[in-house]
Motif scaffolding. Structure first.
Motif, PDB file in Angstrom:
ATOM      1  N   ALA A  47       7.708   1.559   5.302  1.00 47.79           N
ATOM      2  CA  ALA A  47       8.172   1.271   4.074  1.00 47.79           C
ATOM      3  C   ALA A  47       7.063   0.544   3.231  1.00 47.79           C
ATOM      4  O   ALA A  47       7.059   0.589   2.211  1.00 47.79           O
ATOM      5  CB  ALA A  47       9.480   1.063   3.771  1.00 47.79           C
ATOM      6  N   THR A  48       6.388  -0.224   3.900  1.00 51.41           N
ATOM      7  CA  THR A  48       5.029  -1.084   3.767  1.00 51.41           C
ATOM      8  C   THR A  48       4.278   0.288   2.912  1.00 51.41           C
ATOM      9  O   THR A  48       2.783  -0.993   2.853  1.00 51.41           O
ATOM     10  CB  THR A  48       4.844  -2.756   4.555  1.00 51.41           C
ATOM     11  N   PHE A  49       4.144   1.138   3.438  1.00 48.37           N
ATOM     12  CA  PHE A  49       1.986   1.583   4.098  1.00 48.37           C
ATOM     13  C   PHE A  49       1.981   1.619   1.868  1.00 48.37           C
ATOM     14  O   PHE A  49       0.859   1.387   2.181  1.00 48.37           O
ATOM     15  CB  PHE A  49       2.482   2.797   4.454  1.00 48.37           C
ATOM     16  N   PRO A  50       2.238   1.968   1.013  1.00 48.49           N
ATOM     17  CA  PRO A  50       1.787   1.757   0.517  1.00 48.49           C
ATOM     18  C   PRO A  50       1.050   0.656  -0.341  1.00 48.49           C
ATOM     19  O   PRO A  50       0.223   0.617  -1.240  1.00 48.49           O
ATOM     20  CB  PRO A  50       3.174   2.028  -1.007  1.00 48.49           C
ATOM     21  N   PHE A  51       1.854  -0.495  -0.200  1.00 48.77           N
ATOM     22  CA  PHE A  51       0.753  -2.193  -0.119  1.00 48.77           C
ATOM     23  C   PHE A  51      -0.052  -1.715   0.709  1.00 48.77           C
ATOM     24  O   PHE A  51      -1.477  -2.332   0.155  1.00 48.77           O
ATOM     25  CB  PHE A  51       2.323  -3.066  -0.051  1.00 48.77           C
ATOM     26  N   LYS A  52      -0.232  -1.614   1.931  1.00 48.67           N
ATOM     27  CA  LYS A  52      -1.801  -0.838   2.809  1.00 48.67           C
ATOM     28  C   LYS A  52      -2.641  -0.506   2.017  1.00 48.67           C
ATOM     29  O   LYS A  52      -3.570  -1.179   2.288  1.00 48.67           O
ATOM     30  CB  LYS A  52      -1.140  -1.995   4.394  1.00 48.67           C
ATOM     31  N   LEU A  53      -2.274   0.571   1.257  1.00 44.87           N
ATOM     32  CA  LEU A  53      -2.761   1.658   0.701  1.00 44.87           C
ATOM     33  C   LEU A  53      -3.246   0.367  -0.816  1.00 44.87           C
ATOM     34  O   LEU A  53      -4.501   0.869  -1.423  1.00 44.87           O
ATOM     35  CB  LEU A  53      -2.666   2.625   0.307  1.00 44.87           C
ATOM     36  N   THR A  54      -3.335  -0.748  -0.548  1.00 45.40           N
ATOM     37  CA  THR A  54      -3.516  -1.183  -1.867  1.00 45.40           C
ATOM     38  C   THR A  54      -5.031  -2.513  -1.659  1.00 45.40           C
ATOM     39  O   THR A  54      -5.814  -3.437  -2.385  1.00 45.40           O
ATOM     40  CB  THR A  54      -3.010  -2.835  -2.429  1.00 45.40           C
ATOM     41  N   THR A  55      -5.138  -2.651   0.210  1.00 47.98           N
ATOM     42  CA  THR A  55      -6.329  -3.940   0.557  1.00 47.98           C
ATOM     43  C   THR A  55      -7.269  -2.520   0.650  1.00 47.98           C
ATOM     44  O   THR A  55      -7.384  -1.790   0.702  1.00 47.98           O
ATOM     45  CB  THR A  55      -5.609  -4.028   1.940  1.00 47.98           C
ATOM     46  N   PRO A  56      -8.155  -3.539   1.062  1.00 46.46           N
ATOM     47  CA  PRO A  56      -9.958  -3.476   0.931  1.00 46.46           C
ATOM     48  C   PRO A  56     -10.269  -2.232   2.143  1.00 46.46           C
ATOM     49  O   PRO A  56     -10.779  -2.211   1.553  1.00 46.46           O
ATOM     50  CB  PRO A  56     -10.796  -4.202   0.711  1.00 46.46           C
ATOM     51  N   VAL A  57      -9.350  -2.218   3.356  1.00 47.26           N
ATOM     52  CA  VAL A  57      -9.396  -2.345   4.565  1.00 47.26           C
ATOM     53  C   VAL A  57      -9.116  -0.063   4.320  1.00 47.26           C
ATOM     54  O   VAL A  57     -10.291   0.558   4.744  1.00 47.26           O
ATOM     55  CB  VAL A  57      -8.825  -3.115   5.987  1.00 47.26           C
ATOM     56  N   ALA A  58      -8.432   0.018   3.141  1.00 47.20           N
ATOM     57  CA  ALA A  58      -8.297   0.985   2.905  1.00 47.20           C
ATOM     58  C   ALA A  58      -9.278   1.448   1.422  1.00 47.20           C
ATOM     59  O   ALA A  58      -8.898   2.206   0.794  1.00 47.20           O
ATOM     60  CB  ALA A  58      -7.208   1.336   2.616  1.00 47.20           C
ATOM     61  N   GLY A  59     -10.186   0.536   1.032  1.00 51.35           N
ATOM     62  CA  GLY A  59     -11.067   1.311   0.070  1.00 51.35           C
ATOM     63  C   GLY A  59     -12.110   2.451   0.437  1.00 51.35           C
ATOM     64  O   GLY A  59     -12.417   2.722   1.784  1.00 51.35           O
ATOM     65  N   ILE A  60     -12.597   3.192  -1.122  1.00 52.64           N
ATOM     66  CA  ILE A  60     -13.335   4.040  -0.958  1.00 52.64           C
ATOM     67  C   ILE A  60     -14.816   3.932  -0.655  1.00 52.64           C
ATOM     68  O   ILE A  60     -14.783   3.331  -2.281  1.00 52.64           O
ATOM     69  CB  ILE A  60     -12.269   4.749  -2.178  1.00 52.64           C
TER      70      ILE A  60
END
Length: 533
Positions: free
Chosen positions: A165-178
């Motif tokens: 359930a926390t996955f959307p938050f993880k996509l806000t972090t720079p490691v998931a940056g484009i």
């Protein structure tokens, strides 16, 4: 007039800004450059030559440089709450088990140099972080990803190994940056201080030797996202110490002071004696703690760590060093988050020398136990040395410990800690996102960022996954309490205090109340010029 702006907790786990000021903080205008001062250090070393690569860096200072330029699919909203789409037009879980997360990109998304961004670019960016798997442990944030598919140029689907359930938050972090493969090799890190992306600003760093002295952010005309950018340019200037930074804002050389002001500076500004510089207090989720290499001979025995937990006087420590700027903390999870439990107080109560001595005696540990407390001299502010002097005094006063302290610059301290060079060391944690999971998994999961040898299979295999299956985070509180109680029993880390956070700004700068959110995310786009009081 001088004002103090407060952002207060509305309810546990929900941090909402409340402004008390003579004028509004919003509505600033773009125009003249806004200059921001910081004492944060950004250094490239032989051990860490890529301090600004999203696949490598895992500290708040560097993340805050990246967030202005490297765009993510999701972003934390201005007023706190659940993540909202950023590079994405929309994102949602598309199953009942929170294991399939689908996003649609905004139309005509592109990097600042004009290169088109497709779902394939996003996929390769995230897979790059996972593939490189840097020793900082940052890739662990994405470790629930199983596979990624791209049904079309604008659609990307994440299939997760388990409900998260926390996955959307993880996509806000720079490691998931484009990032673009033109600038970021898929197989190796990007050394140095160049940053390229599709976010609200372009990035240019001035470097002296191996250290950044200044960063210039220029508004990106190609930016497409959810943010309103209230200025045309921001300069972040690095100062060697808090006194130099304070003198700069007094003279008008800078407009804003961020991390890290000294307790004395905050107290002085809070008194309201400066008519031109305003202090803004914000809710904070920063914590400080002692970490342990549980394989190190001096503290391998659990009773030694428990005895330290029994002796540390958090109330006295906070009162002497930070005053009202911090609060004692008896768990890894801050008191303002849903799922917090006072596990350390419940187990150890008030400091007690007799109980500590009994713990050591029953374990057959000879006293005094000789150990060194390691701390970093230039990463968490000027008060860190005093904090460790007081901690060492508390332990020595018991007669059970023979303690020395050793300070090391962050550029050497951080890689040494990851290599297990320190038995006992002081660290801070600024959350990746405002959820109790982020104060548990990074410390206790298999690929934890401390590279700690401590491993509890029940926490890793059962309890952490169980908390992530709860979309209603309050429903995870019982499982989170079990984790915190285990930490209090085994003491792989020893929480000390939870801090507030502050920004100081000259009174013609607007948007200051939103310049940093509760997760310590720097939001330079909120700053503008105008009458604010």
């Amino acid at each position: 007039m001088n004002r103090r702006t407060l952002a207060l907790s509305a309810v546990a786990g929900l941090l909402a800004p409340v402004i008390t000021a003579c004028g509004g903080q919003d509505g600033g205008s773009a125009g003249a450059t806004i200059v921001v001062g910081t004492t944060d250090r950004f250094t490239a070393t032989k051990e860490a030559p890529a301090p600004l690569d999203p696949a490598y860096t895992y500290d708040t200072n560097s993340w805050n440089l990246l967030r202005q330029t490297v765009q993510t699919l999701m972003i934390e909203p201005k007023g706190e709450g659940s993540p909202v789409p950023e590079a994405a037009e929309r994102c949602d879980f598309t199953d009942h088990g929170d294991e399939r997360y689908a996003c649609t990109l905004r139309k005509d998304l592109q990097f600042a140099d004009g290169e088109k961004i497709t779902s394939a670019v996003v996929k390769s960016s995230i897979e790059r972080s996972l593939h490189i798997d840097a020793d900082t442990g940052v890739a662990a944030l994405l470790n629930t990803i199983d596979t990624i598919e791209t049904p079309s140029d604008r659609e990307i689907v994440f299939h997760l190994k388990t409900a998260d359930a926390t996955f959307p938050f993880k996509l806000t972090t720079p490691v998931a940056g484009i990032v673009s493969s033109k600038h970021y090799d898929p197989d190796k890190l990007r050394d140095g201080f160049a940053v390229d992306g599709s976010g609200p600003y372009t990035f240019n760093a001035a470097v002296k030797g191996d250290t950044v002295t200044e960063v210039t952010y220029t508004k990106n005309p190609s930016y497409k996202g959810s943010l309103t950018v209230n200025n045309d340019r921001v300069v972040v200037r690095v100062y060697n110490d808090t006194n130099a930074m304070g003198a700069a804002i007094d003279k008008g050389d800078i407009d804003v002071m961020i991390r890290t002001m000294s307790p004395a500076q905050i107290k002085k500004l809070d008194a309201g004696t400066d008519a031109k510089v305003d202090l803004v207090e914000m809710p904070g989720l920063e914590i400080r703690y002692l970490g342990f290499d549980t394989d190190a001979p001096v503290i391998r025995t659990k009773a030694v760590r428990q005895a330290m937990a029994q002796l540390v006087d958090r109330e006295a420590l906070v009162a002497k060093v930070y005053g009202t700027q911090a609060e004692p903390l008896y768990s890894l999870v801050p008191a303002t988050l849903a799922g917090h439990s006072n596990s350390f107080f419940n187990k150890y109560g008030d400091p007690n020398v007799a109980r500590a001595r009994d713990l050591l005696t029953r374990a057959g540990v000879a006293t005094p136990v000789k150990l060194t407390l390691h701390y970093t001299t230039d990463h968490y502010g000027s008060a860190t040395k005093e904090e460790f002097e007081i901690l060492s005094e508390q332990l020595r006063a018991s007669g059970l410990f023979d303690v020395t302290i050793q300070g090391t610059p962050w550029s050497a301290f951080s890689p040494a800690e990851r290599k297990g060079a320190y038995g006992v060391y002081g660290m801070g944690w600024f959350p990746d996102f405002p959820d109790a999971d982020n104060f548990v998994a990074p410390f206790l999961d298999k690929d934890n960022f401390l590279n700690s040898p401590y491993s509890n299979k029940d926490i890793q295999r059962t309890l952490i996954p169980e908390t992530r299956r709860q979309p209603d985070r309050i429903q995870a509180a019982g499982t989170l309490a079990r984790i915190q109680d285990t930490v209090a029993e085994d003491v792989p880390v020893l929480p000390l205090w939870q801090g507030k956070q502050y920004v100081a700004a000259r009174d013609d700068v607007t948007g200051v109340a939103y310049a940093i959110n509760s997760s310590s995310v720097l939001q330079l786009w909120e700053l503008g010029r105008g009458l604010s009081g």
